[in-house]
Design an enzyme around this catalytic site. Structure first.
Site, PDB file in Angstrom:
ATOM      1  N   GLY A   1     -20.762 -61.520 -54.738  1.00  0.00           N
ATOM      2  CA  GLY A   1     -21.303 -61.968 -53.545  1.00  0.00           C
ATOM      3  C   GLY A   1     -22.620 -63.023 -53.915  1.00  0.00           C
ATOM      4  N   CYS A   2     -23.633 -62.984 -53.246  1.00  0.00           N
ATOM      5  CA  CYS A   2     -24.720 -63.864 -53.228  1.00  0.00           C
ATOM      6  C   CYS A   2     -25.545 -63.826 -54.598  1.00  0.00           C
ATOM      7  CB  CYS A   2     -25.663 -63.450 -52.417  1.00  0.00           C
ATOM      8  SG  CYS A   2     -25.222 -63.888 -50.577  1.00  0.00           S
ATOM      9  N   ALA A   3     -25.200 -62.791 -55.616  1.00  0.00           N
ATOM     10  CA  ALA A   3     -26.003 -62.942 -56.682  1.00  0.00           C
ATOM     11  C   ALA A   3     -25.012 -63.611 -57.807  1.00  0.00           C
ATOM     12  CB  ALA A   3     -26.035 -61.549 -57.241  1.00  0.00           C
ATOM     13  N   GLY A   4     -23.910 -63.907 -57.425  1.00  0.00           N
ATOM     14  CA  GLY A   4     -23.034 -64.470 -58.408  1.00  0.00           C
ATOM     15  C   GLY A   4     -23.304 -65.564 -58.992  1.00  0.00           C
TER      16      GLY A   4
ATOM     17  N   LEU B   1     -30.120 -62.052 -54.840  1.00  0.00           N
ATOM     18  CA  LEU B   1     -29.773 -60.529 -54.666  1.00  0.00           C
ATOM     19  C   LEU B   1     -28.272 -60.771 -54.211  1.00  0.00           C
ATOM     20  CD1 LEU B   1     -33.045 -60.108 -52.555  1.00  0.00           C
ATOM     21  CD2 LEU B   1     -32.651 -59.239 -54.899  1.00  0.00           C
TER      22      LEU B   1
END
Length: 362
Positions: free
Chosen positions: A141-144, A347
């Site tokens: 997700g956004c942490a990728g 995050l």
């Protein structure tokens, strides 16, 4: 040392304003009184516009998971190649870096599914070597984007003569569910956009280090995943496709998880927040950025580029932090900063936090 060489972007062709998206959602969810009451989320998201791989009319029709995923495959390949080409021929390099100089490719995405992973198809489109190391990362997700940089950093540190390419591509719009009346779906529609980004990491013994016009090095990284927090964000995989999961607890988790992670990381590096001249933060949303400011008691200018990217592009999941990194590359002048240190952070599902300590060098 591991240096961040340059950043290239892949930007979709369809540009839509937040007001256009809001009107579209009003049309689609006309009969749902609950969602109509939530429409102010569009006005408060601090997103003015974003870019999409499909025209607005696409969202008014029913689409199967297979149809959306096929569109993901073709569009993600095109945008990823655009980002890669831009990265390797960037103005931040004295000369272009050839495709066959890349020793490793990290491909990050969570908004579509392909096997083999999309990086295998990218290799066929450009003159990469056949012995290139591949590391596809899915589900972060956004942490990728931050996690992809960390994994490439660790590999380059073991192979200081090598060059790694990190590519993030997310087509969040294709996960929109016309018949999903959840609050998460509406919130996701208010902030998500599409985009791709690519960056290169160069080892200290690589001859390509000499082609960098600005030297930004990664000093260290740190990962944290909170146990028993898998329901905070992610996908609910259904027959209709990927349905977004967003907990309203996310902004509060910035204080309880992200703040402690940042402060403990900096303490181990014998630093504190006052040593930082930049926070290259993934803009998960307005409330997330505001909580970062509040919990660390930092001035908004440290997150200026995160707000700018959110405003102009929305949240493009993993790729977004590369857009913010490019802004810092383009706008940072040595004479503007007494301090040379910054952190890159994001995050994501898990619930996870990823941190990278960066240093601008003479």
């Amino acid at each position: 040392m591991v240096f961040v060489g340059s950043v290239g972007l892949g930007i979709p062709e369809h540009h839509v304003t937040q007001e256009e998206v809001k009107k579209l959602v009003q049309h689609i969810f006309l009969s749902n009184r609950k969602l109509r009451k939530l429409l102010p989320v569009f006005d408060n998201a601090k997103v003015a516009s974003r870019q999409l791989v499909v025209d607005k009319s696409w969202f008014k029709k029913e689409h199967t998971f297979a149809e959306a995923n096929q569109l993901y495959f073709s569009s993600a390949k095109q945008l990823s190649l655009q980002a890669i080409d831009s990265c390797l021929k960037s103005e931040l390099l004295t000369d272009p870096i050839p495709y066959d100089a890349i020793d490793m490719i990290v491909f990050v995405s969570s908004t579509g599914i392909t096997t083999p992973s999309l990086d295998a198809y990218l290799l066929n489109e450009r003159p990469f070597r056949e012995d290139i190391v591949r590391m596809p990362l899915w589900g972060l997700g956004c942490a990728g984007g931050a996690i992809g940089l960390s994994r490439a950093f660790e590999w380059i540190r073991l192979h200081p003569e090598k060059v790694a390419l990190v590519v993030c591509c997310e087509l969040c719009s294709l996960t929109f569910q016309k018949n999903d009346f959840s609050t998460s779906n509406l919130v996701g529609t208010a902030i998500f956009g599409d985009g791709a980004g690519a960056t290169i990491l160069i080892g200290e013994r690589s001859p390509f280090k000499e082609q960098l016009t600005k030297k930004l090095r990664i000093k260290n990284t740190h990962s944290f995943t909170k146990k028993n927090s898998t329901t905070v964000m992610g996908w609910d995989v259904t027959a209709n496709g990927l349905e977004v999961i967003f907990s309203k607890r996310i902004p509060k988790l910035v204080e309880s998880i992200w703040k402690d992670h940042v402060l403990n990381f900096l303490k181990k590096e014998q630093m504190d927040v006052h040593h930082l001249s930049a926070i290259i933060a993934h803009p998960g949303g307005r409330k997330v950025l505001e909580e970062m400011e509040r919990t660390l008691r930092i001035q908004q200018n440290l997150l200026h580029h995160s707000y700018t990217v959110l405003k102009n592009h929305g949240n493009m999941s993993s790729a977004t932090v590369l857009y913010v990194l490019k802004k810092w590359f383009q706008n940072k002048r040595d004479e503007d900063f007494e301090k040379k240190l910054g952190i890159l952070c994001a995050l994501g599902p898990g619930f996870s936090s990823e941190l990278l300590l960066l240093e601008w060098m003479e």
